[in-house]
Design an enzyme around this catalytic site. Structure first.
Site, PDB file in Angstrom:
ATOM      1  N   ARG A  24      43.411  34.323  27.719  1.00 35.25           N
ATOM      2  CA  ARG A  24      41.994  33.966  27.547  1.00 35.25           C
ATOM      3  C   ARG A  24      41.264  33.851  28.889  1.00 35.25           C
ATOM      4  O   ARG A  24      40.410  32.977  29.068  1.00 35.25           O
ATOM      5  CB  ARG A  24      41.846  32.651  26.760  1.00 35.25           C
ATOM      6  N   ARG A  28      34.881  30.968  27.888  1.00 33.54           N
ATOM      7  CA  ARG A  28      33.857  29.940  28.085  1.00 33.54           C
ATOM      8  C   ARG A  28      33.981  29.091  29.346  1.00 33.54           C
ATOM      9  O   ARG A  28      33.030  28.446  29.759  1.00 33.54           O
ATOM     10  CB  ARG A  28      33.786  29.022  26.853  1.00 33.54           C
ATOM     11  N   ARG A  37      27.436  35.873  27.221  1.00 38.45           N
ATOM     12  CA  ARG A  37      27.609  35.476  25.816  1.00 38.45           C
ATOM     13  C   ARG A  37      26.259  35.062  25.208  1.00 38.45           C
ATOM     14  O   ARG A  37      25.935  35.440  24.081  1.00 38.45           O
ATOM     15  CB  ARG A  37      28.625  34.342  25.767  1.00 38.45           C
ATOM     16  N   ASP A  74      38.902  40.617  19.889  1.00 37.30           N
ATOM     17  CA  ASP A  74      39.544  39.518  19.174  1.00 37.30           C
ATOM     18  C   ASP A  74      40.559  40.070  18.189  1.00 37.30           C
ATOM     19  O   ASP A  74      40.445  41.221  17.749  1.00 37.30           O
ATOM     20  CB  ASP A  74      38.504  38.670  18.436  1.00 37.30           C
ATOM     21  N   TYR A 151      44.508  33.915   8.756  1.00 35.55           N
ATOM     22  CA  TYR A 151      43.038  33.819   8.773  1.00 35.55           C
ATOM     23  C   TYR A 151      42.422  34.460   7.530  1.00 35.55           C
ATOM     24  O   TYR A 151      41.445  33.962   6.974  1.00 35.55           O
ATOM     25  CB  TYR A 151      42.472  34.468  10.044  1.00 35.55           C
TER      26      TYR A 151
HETATM   27  O1  1CP Z   1      40.599  36.963  28.060  1.00 36.36           O
HETATM   28  C1  1CP Z   1      41.023  37.136  26.919  1.00 36.36           C
HETATM   29  O2  1CP Z   1      42.179  36.847  26.591  1.00 36.36           O
HETATM   30  C2  1CP Z   1      39.992  37.734  26.031  1.00 36.36           C
HETATM   31  C3  1CP Z   1      40.240  38.286  24.740  1.00 36.36           C
HETATM   32  C4  1CP Z   1      40.657  37.441  23.553  1.00 36.36           C
HETATM   33  C5  1CP Z   1      41.929  37.416  22.980  1.00 36.36           C
HETATM   34  C6  1CP Z   1      43.201  38.037  23.523  1.00 36.36           C
HETATM   35  C7  1CP Z   1      39.799  36.662  22.714  1.00 36.36           C
HETATM   36  C8  1CP Z   1      38.374  36.397  22.942  1.00 36.36           C
HETATM   37  N1  1CP Z   1      40.535  36.268  21.617  1.00 36.36           N
HETATM   38  C9  1CP Z   1      41.825  36.691  21.767  1.00 36.36           C
HETATM   39  C10 1CP Z   1      42.934  36.543  20.829  1.00 36.36           C
HETATM   40  C11 1CP Z   1      42.840  35.570  19.720  1.00 36.36           C
HETATM   41  N2  1CP Z   1      41.778  35.273  18.909  1.00 36.36           N
HETATM   42  C12 1CP Z   1      43.952  34.830  19.245  1.00 36.36           C
HETATM   43  C13 1CP Z   1      45.362  34.961  19.777  1.00 36.36           C
HETATM   44  C14 1CP Z   1      45.554  34.293  21.069  1.00 36.36           C
HETATM   45  C15 1CP Z   1      45.539  32.802  21.049  1.00 36.36           C
HETATM   46  O3  1CP Z   1      46.351  32.211  20.366  1.00 36.36           O
HETATM   47  O4  1CP Z   1      44.708  32.240  21.780  1.00 36.36           O
HETATM   48  C16 1CP Z   1      43.507  34.034  18.170  1.00 36.36           C
HETATM   49  C17 1CP Z   1      44.333  33.056  17.350  1.00 36.36           C
HETATM   50  C18 1CP Z   1      42.133  34.328  17.959  1.00 36.36           C
HETATM   51  C19 1CP Z   1      41.240  33.781  16.899  1.00 36.36           C
HETATM   52  C20 1CP Z   1      40.047  33.154  17.469  1.00 36.36           C
HETATM   53  N3  1CP Z   1      39.015  33.861  18.003  1.00 36.36           N
HETATM   54  C21 1CP Z   1      39.788  31.796  17.672  1.00 36.36           C
HETATM   55  C22 1CP Z   1      40.776  30.675  17.400  1.00 36.36           C
HETATM   56  C23 1CP Z   1      40.500  29.919  16.198  1.00 36.36           C
HETATM   57  C24 1CP Z   1      41.666  29.005  15.853  1.00 36.36           C
HETATM   58  O5  1CP Z   1      42.189  29.162  14.743  1.00 36.36           O
HETATM   59  O6  1CP Z   1      42.070  28.157  16.674  1.00 36.36           O
HETATM   60  C25 1CP Z   1      38.511  31.682  18.266  1.00 36.36           C
HETATM   61  C26 1CP Z   1      37.750  30.426  18.599  1.00 36.36           C
HETATM   62  C27 1CP Z   1      38.056  33.006  18.494  1.00 36.36           C
HETATM   63  C28 1CP Z   1      36.803  33.429  19.187  1.00 36.36           C
HETATM   64  C29 1CP Z   1      37.014  33.935  20.558  1.00 36.36           C
HETATM   65  N4  1CP Z   1      37.800  35.037  20.865  1.00 36.36           N
HETATM   66  C30 1CP Z   1      37.733  35.279  22.217  1.00 36.36           C
HETATM   67  C31 1CP Z   1      36.862  34.287  22.779  1.00 36.36           C
HETATM   68  C32 1CP Z   1      36.467  34.201  24.225  1.00 36.36           C
HETATM   69  C33 1CP Z   1      36.423  33.456  21.742  1.00 36.36           C
HETATM   70  C34 1CP Z   1      35.446  32.301  21.841  1.00 36.36           C
HETATM   71  C35 1CP Z   1      34.135  32.734  21.309  1.00 36.36           C
HETATM   72  C36 1CP Z   1      32.971  32.267  22.090  1.00 36.36           C
HETATM   73  O7  1CP Z   1      32.620  32.867  23.107  1.00 36.36           O
HETATM   74  O8  1CP Z   1      32.358  31.285  21.641  1.00 36.36           O
END
Ligand code: 1CP
Length: 346
Positions: A24, A28, A37, A74, A151
């Site tokens: 990640r 943010r 964003r 994502d 999900y």
């Molecule tokens: O730098 C990076 O790694 C960017 C790319 C990235 C990746 C690899 C994002 C951007 N998401 C992910 C993978 C992802 N998404 C996973 C697997 C990795 C992990 O466990 O962290 C999972 C479970 C998700 C699902 C997801 N997407 C969640 C989690 C919800 C939960 O159940 O806890 C959330 C909040 C997102 C949104 C998201 N995806 C990525 C970002 C930066 C964000 C936040 C959105 C925002 O900007 O508000």
């Protein structure tokens, strides 16, 4: 490739220093990310606009000089393209407008035409590769079938996984049908990412750790194996290394090491030394600093980095990373301290 430390470490070849990237790393905690964003308006628009996805992918590379970029996207774009319709509601996280609730829903999910609806991802990969100009490798990724299924069935994030566990114990054959479709679509999706130019692929199995050992085998590992079996080992004359990460999967490392993959991601609960002893020289290891360490001051962070490097020892095949994604309230200067300490080594 100007900096191919990651590619070499993933193949357990000798490296001058341990490469580092951060799960990640675009997100943010970076003020420049929050700006783009806000400009995009919502998260999916950011993912679907290749120039913006490219900009945020490169932000942490430009700021910290990390050894790898990871595609900004994502894991939930795949079920979105399968018709579940993903929305990110502020403060609520991901929500599906059409969750999967019964066998009929699963029967209707497509296994054809899904990658065509993800063209924006492959466009982003091409845009990013051009902008990176071979500075560092680009990591492509997808969620594991099991993690993505949680999900789709829960309709969003979950703590108890009630609905998918009901499905698992009341209608296991339906869950297998869903996972099978996800494995097919995920393999096609990763193959298309490889064809668009990614140098490495990673499967995120964030929720594999909520399963019993027997069910991990049957419902998560089995389908990750299926994904790996259906993506090319090399492309355009280059090996495409593969990383598998099950959060909470420490007890299954030996099983995971037998997959067709090059490296295992470790969460912060595993010991690198213990993991190395258990998997032998089958795979490289990626991890595994507790993301909470980044709340400490820079000297304490450097101390923890040194301990991690010493614990791993002199074997080839270590990629430094956190044990899970970076928290959104970490000061960017603390990431700078982390990267500096890894570069300095022990
Ligand atoms: O730098 C990076 O790694 C960017 C790319 C990235 C990746 C690899 C994002 C951007 N998401 C992910 C993978 C992802 N998404 C996973 C697997 C990795 C992990 O466990 O962290 C999972 C479970 C998700 C699902 C997801 N997407 C969640 C989690 C919800 C939960 O159940 O806890 C959330 C909040 C997102 C949104 C998201 N995806 C990525 C970002 C930066 C964000 C936040 C959105 C925002 O900007 O508000």
């Amino acid at each position: 490739m100007q900096n191919d430390l990651l590619i070499r470490a993933l193949q357990r070849q000798p490296v001058e220093r341990t490469p580092i990237w951060v799960m990640r790393q675009a997100g943010r905690y970076l003020p420049e990310y929050r700006k783009v964003r806000a400009q995009a308006g919502d998260f999916m628009t950011l993912c679907q606009t290749p120039e913006l996805a490219c900009e945020v992918t490169l932000q942490p590379i430009d700021r910290f000089d990390l050894d790898a970029a990871i595609l900004f996207s994502d894991i939930l774009t795949v079920p979105d393209a399968m018709g579940c319709e993903l929305a990110f509601k502020t403060g609520e996280g991901p929500v599906f407008n059409h969750p999967v609730t019964c066998a009929e829903d699963i029967a209707q999910l497509p296994t054809e035409g899904v990658t065509e609806r993800l063209t924006y991802v492959f466009d982003a990969v091409r845009t990013i590769k051009k902008a990176l100009a071979d500075r560092v490798p680009l990591i492509g990724f997808a969620g594991s079938p099991w993690t993505v299924a949680t999900y789709m069935v829960e309709g969003g994030s979950s703590k108890q996984f009630t609905k998918i566990k009901k499905l698992m114990y009341q209608a296991p054959e339906s869950l297998h049908a869903l996972l099978d479709k996800l494995a097919i679509n995920t393999a096609a999706y990763l193959t298309a990412q490889i064809e668009a130019g990614v140098d490495v692929v990673m499967l995120f199995d964030t929720w594999g750790g909520v399963l019993s050992t027997q069910n991990y085998h049957a419902f998560s590992l089995h389908y990750m194996k299926k994904v790996f079996a259906h993506i090319p080992r090399d492309y355009a004359g280059k090996v495409i290394p593969r990383i598998a990460f099950t959060k909470g999967g420490n007890q299954w490392l030996e099983l995971m090491a037998d997959m067709e993959c090059d490296a295992l991601g470790l969460d912060w609960k595993s010991s690198l030394k213990d993991a190395r002893e258990r998997v032998g020289d089958k795979v490289a290891l990626q991890g595994n600093l507790d993301p909470g360490v980044l709340y400490a001051d820079p000297e304490t962070i450097a101390d923890h980095v040194r301990k991690t490097l010493v614990e791993y020892g002199d074997y080839p095949g270590h990629i430094f990373n956190l044990g899970h994604g970076i928290f959104p309230d970490i000061p960017p200067e603390h990431v700078q301290a982390l990267v500096a300490a890894v570069r300095e080594g022990v």
